[in-house]
Design a protein around this motif. Structure first.
Motif, PDB file in Angstrom:
ATOM      1  N   ALA A  44      66.415  46.474   8.666  1.00 36.36           N
ATOM      2  CA  ALA A  44      65.608  47.012   7.567  1.00 36.36           C
ATOM      3  C   ALA A  44      64.174  47.257   8.024  1.00 36.36           C
ATOM      4  O   ALA A  44      63.557  48.256   7.652  1.00 36.36           O
ATOM      5  CB  ALA A  44      65.645  46.059   6.374  1.00 36.36           C
ATOM      6  N   VAL A  45      63.641  46.364   8.850  1.00 37.64           N
ATOM      7  CA  VAL A  45      62.288  46.545   9.387  1.00 37.64           C
ATOM      8  C   VAL A  45      62.237  47.795  10.269  1.00 37.64           C
ATOM      9  O   VAL A  45      61.284  48.583  10.194  1.00 37.64           O
ATOM     10  CB  VAL A  45      61.821  45.296  10.155  1.00 37.64           C
ATOM     11  N   VAL A  46      63.253  47.989  11.098  1.00 35.50           N
ATOM     12  CA  VAL A  46      63.309  49.191  11.945  1.00 35.50           C
ATOM     13  C   VAL A  46      63.309  50.444  11.069  1.00 35.50           C
ATOM     14  O   VAL A  46      62.566  51.396  11.322  1.00 35.50           O
ATOM     15  CB  VAL A  46      64.547  49.159  12.871  1.00 35.50           C
ATOM     16  N   PHE A  47      64.126  50.443  10.023  1.00 33.58           N
ATOM     17  CA  PHE A  47      64.154  51.573   9.097  1.00 33.58           C
ATOM     18  C   PHE A  47      62.783  51.778   8.446  1.00 33.58           C
ATOM     19  O   PHE A  47      62.305  52.902   8.316  1.00 33.58           O
ATOM     20  CB  PHE A  47      65.185  51.351   7.986  1.00 33.58           C
ATOM     21  N   ALA A  48      62.160  50.687   8.006  1.00 35.45           N
ATOM     22  CA  ALA A  48      60.870  50.788   7.318  1.00 35.45           C
ATOM     23  C   ALA A  48      59.803  51.393   8.223  1.00 35.45           C
ATOM     24  O   ALA A  48      59.005  52.227   7.776  1.00 35.45           O
ATOM     25  CB  ALA A  48      60.436  49.410   6.832  1.00 35.45           C
ATOM     26  N   LEU A  49      59.783  50.994   9.469  1.00 38.38           N
ATOM     27  CA  LEU A  49      58.798  51.544  10.406  1.00 38.38           C
ATOM     28  C   LEU A  49      59.004  53.044  10.600  1.00 38.38           C
ATOM     29  O   LEU A  49      58.037  53.820  10.597  1.00 38.38           O
ATOM     30  CB  LEU A  49      58.869  50.821  11.749  1.00 38.38           C
ATOM     31  N   GLY A  50      60.247  53.460  10.765  1.00 43.37           N
ATOM     32  CA  GLY A  50      60.535  54.879  10.934  1.00 43.37           C
ATOM     33  C   GLY A  50      60.183  55.689   9.701  1.00 43.37           C
ATOM     34  O   GLY A  50      59.659  56.802   9.805  1.00 43.37           O
ATOM     35  N   ALA A  51      60.454  55.133   8.516  1.00 39.45           N
ATOM     36  CA  ALA A  51      60.176  55.854   7.281  1.00 39.45           C
ATOM     37  C   ALA A  51      58.674  55.918   6.991  1.00 39.45           C
ATOM     38  O   ALA A  51      58.154  56.967   6.625  1.00 39.45           O
ATOM     39  CB  ALA A  51      60.895  55.176   6.111  1.00 39.45           C
ATOM     40  N   ALA A  52      57.991  54.813   7.182  1.00 41.39           N
ATOM     41  CA  ALA A  52      56.575  54.744   6.802  1.00 41.39           C
ATOM     42  C   ALA A  52      55.637  55.360   7.838  1.00 41.39           C
ATOM     43  O   ALA A  52      54.678  56.035   7.479  1.00 41.39           O
ATOM     44  CB  ALA A  52      56.177  53.284   6.550  1.00 41.39           C
ATOM     45  N   LEU A  53      55.917  55.126   9.108  1.00 41.87           N
ATOM     46  CA  LEU A  53      54.984  55.530  10.155  1.00 41.87           C
ATOM     47  C   LEU A  53      55.420  56.758  10.938  1.00 41.87           C
ATOM     48  O   LEU A  53      54.620  57.357  11.653  1.00 41.87           O
ATOM     49  CB  LEU A  53      54.761  54.365  11.124  1.00 41.87           C
ATOM     50  N   GLY A  54      56.678  57.110  10.851  1.00 45.34           N
ATOM     51  CA  GLY A  54      57.199  58.239  11.612  1.00 45.34           C
ATOM     52  C   GLY A  54      58.189  57.767  12.653  1.00 45.34           C
ATOM     53  O   GLY A  54      58.151  56.626  13.109  1.00 45.34           O
ATOM     54  N   LEU A  55      59.081  58.658  13.024  1.00 46.19           N
ATOM     55  CA  LEU A  55      60.165  58.302  13.937  1.00 46.19           C
ATOM     56  C   LEU A  55      59.663  57.831  15.294  1.00 46.19           C
ATOM     57  O   LEU A  55      60.257  56.967  15.920  1.00 46.19           O
ATOM     58  CB  LEU A  55      61.113  59.485  14.116  1.00 46.19           C
ATOM     59  N   ARG A  56      58.547  58.363  15.744  1.00 49.38           N
ATOM     60  CA  ARG A  56      58.041  57.978  17.070  1.00 49.38           C
ATOM     61  C   ARG A  56      57.512  56.541  17.084  1.00 49.38           C
ATOM     62  O   ARG A  56      57.343  55.955  18.136  1.00 49.38           O
ATOM     63  CB  ARG A  56      56.996  58.964  17.549  1.00 49.38           C
ATOM     64  N   PHE A  57      57.241  55.967  15.894  1.00 46.06           N
ATOM     65  CA  PHE A  57      56.765  54.588  15.825  1.00 46.06           C
ATOM     66  C   PHE A  57      57.884  53.592  15.561  1.00 46.06           C
ATOM     67  O   PHE A  57      57.650  52.393  15.503  1.00 46.06           O
ATOM     68  CB  PHE A  57      55.671  54.459  14.762  1.00 46.06           C
ATOM     69  N   SER A  58      59.082  54.095  15.387  1.00 45.42           N
ATOM     70  CA  SER A  58      60.239  53.229  15.231  1.00 45.42           C
ATOM     71  C   SER A  58      60.596  52.640  16.598  1.00 45.42           C
ATOM     72  O   SER A  58      60.459  53.315  17.618  1.00 45.42           O
ATOM     73  CB  SER A  58      61.419  54.055  14.712  1.00 45.42           C
ATOM     74  N   PRO A  59      61.059  51.403  16.646  1.00 46.43           N
ATOM     75  CA  PRO A  59      61.473  50.839  17.939  1.00 46.43           C
ATOM     76  C   PRO A  59      62.539  51.688  18.636  1.00 46.43           C
ATOM     77  O   PRO A  59      62.490  51.857  19.858  1.00 46.43           O
ATOM     78  CB  PRO A  59      62.024  49.457  17.576  1.00 46.43           C
ATOM     79  N   TYR A  60      63.472  52.260  17.892  1.00 51.56           N
ATOM     80  CA  TYR A  60      64.503  53.077  18.505  1.00 51.56           C
ATOM     81  C   TYR A  60      63.916  54.393  19.015  1.00 51.56           C
ATOM     82  O   TYR A  60      64.358  54.925  20.028  1.00 51.56           O
ATOM     83  CB  TYR A  60      65.652  53.345  17.537  1.00 51.56           C
ATOM     84  N   GLY A  61      62.942  54.924  18.309  1.00 53.28           N
ATOM     85  CA  GLY A  61      62.249  56.124  18.771  1.00 53.28           C
ATOM     86  C   GLY A  61      61.498  55.868  20.067  1.00 53.28           C
ATOM     87  O   GLY A  61      61.482  56.696  20.977  1.00 53.28           O
TER      88      GLY A  61
END
Length: 151
Positions: A44-61
């Motif tokens: 959920a945290v990974v999803f939240a980072l991607g949604a709020a900050l952008g895909l490039r700030f997601s750990p998977y990004g």
């Protein structure tokens, strides 16, 4: 990979979100098999980072940009980041609800929400079909139709 021009929306390499969907699918399978609310909360945290900050700030990004993208040729085209970011927000809701379910003892809720998130992630990972992206486009079209009808 993303491309940002002044005043324009962020555009991303479409292979990045698909790579993220593969990792998400693996994490969700492990969370469901083990019944781990904490692992679902981490997703959920990974999803939240991607949604709020952008895909490039997601750990998977970040993993995609550092480990995978350098080994690939350039993308044939870039896509708008808004639909996959919306999909990340939807994934966050399901993962958060699932984590709350597991951690509160409502295992049925954890399984149901986690399984729905897994189904969506698997569709993207295996077939390139982003259910959350399609939801975003459906909502945008609906809003445009409502705007036209009110004139």
């Amino acid at each position: 990979m993303s491309d940002r021009t002044p005043g324009a929306q962020v555009r991303v390499d479409p292979r990045g979100p698909r790579f993220a969907a593969v990792l998400t699918t693996l994490v969700l399978v492990v969370a469901l098999v083990t019944g781990s609310g904490w692992l679902l909360a981490a997703q959920a945290v990974v999803f939240a980072l991607g949604a709020a900050l952008g895909l490039r700030f997601s750990p998977y990004g970040w993993l995609y940009r550092r480990l995978v993208r350098p080994r690939l040729g350039p993308p044939q085209e870039l896509e708008d980041e808004r639909p996959p970011r919306f999909a990340q927000a939807v994934g966050f809701v399901f993962a958060a609800v699932g984590a709350v379910g597991y951690l509160s003892g409502a295992t049925w809720l954890g399984v149901a929400a986690g399984a729905l998130a897994l189904a969506a992630a698997f569709l993207n990972a295996a077939f390139g079909y982003c259910l959350g992206c399609e939801m975003y486009l459906f909502l945008v079209r609906g809003r445009a139709r409502l705007g036209q009808a009110s004139r």
